[in-house]
Design a protein around this motif. Structure first.
Motif: not given
Length: 179
Positions: A94-119
């Motif tokens: 999930i983190g790798i996928s978010i890095v590829i899709v969301v270029p802004e780290p300040l937005l990508a970090m919380p999205i990646a962590a929250s989607l990882a928790i959901l996953g």
């Protein structure tokens, strides 16, 4: 005055670890020694595998937190093999996928962590250190999915094997067996 101080100490001790159960020194040393042996073994083998394969990334930073659960709390559902291996791996993916899709780290970090928790909830593999794996992928700008398999999945599996061997040799049943 004395009663007031005692009352305040009792009331607020909770906030300074007063809710933690007592753990014998023997168990503290058993857990710490297990983490030392397990992490040394995993890091040595992972480094050798990385050198053999020509891969610089051979370690995931959150492995120490996973080791705490595996060696100090082997009975926890969050320390069981499925939780550790699948939780870390799905979080890396999930983190790798978010890095590829969301270029802004300040937005990508919380999205990646929250989607990882959901996953992890969906796959029934909650493992708290795994949420950090998603953040590590974003912070490290990891864009290749190989990272999810080596080092993340391989290191997690090796930690579980080391934890199972060590715990069973020192009198702790691990992993938990269904009853």
């Amino acid at each position: 005055m004395r009663n007031t101080i005692q009352y305040l100490i009792q009331r607020y001790a909770f906030y300074f670890g007063g809710d933690q159960p007592f753990v014998s020194w023997a168990e503290r040393l058993r857990s710490s020694a297990g983490a030392l042996v397990g992490l040394m073994l995993v890091m040595t083998v992972a480094k050798l595998l990385g050198e053999f394969a020509g891969i610089d990334e051979w370690l995931m930073a959150s492995l120490g937190a996973s080791a705490l659960l595996v060696f100090a709390l082997p009975g926890s559902p969050m320390a069981q093999p499925w939780a550790v291996i699948a939780g870390n791996t799905v979080s890396a993916l999930i983190g790798i996928s978010i890095v590829i899709v969301v270029p802004e780290p300040l937005l990508a970090m919380p999205i990646a962590a929250s989607l990882a928790i959901l996953g992890m909830f969906i796959l029934r593999c909650l493992h708290p250190p795994a949420a950090a794996v998603a953040l590590i992928a974003v912070l490290g700008h990891v864009t290749h999915y190989r990272y999810a398999f080596f080092p993340v999945m391989v290191d997690s599996a090796m930690l579980i094997i080391a934890g199972a061997i060590y715990s069973n040799l020192t009198g702790k049943a691990y992993p938990n067996r269904p009853q």
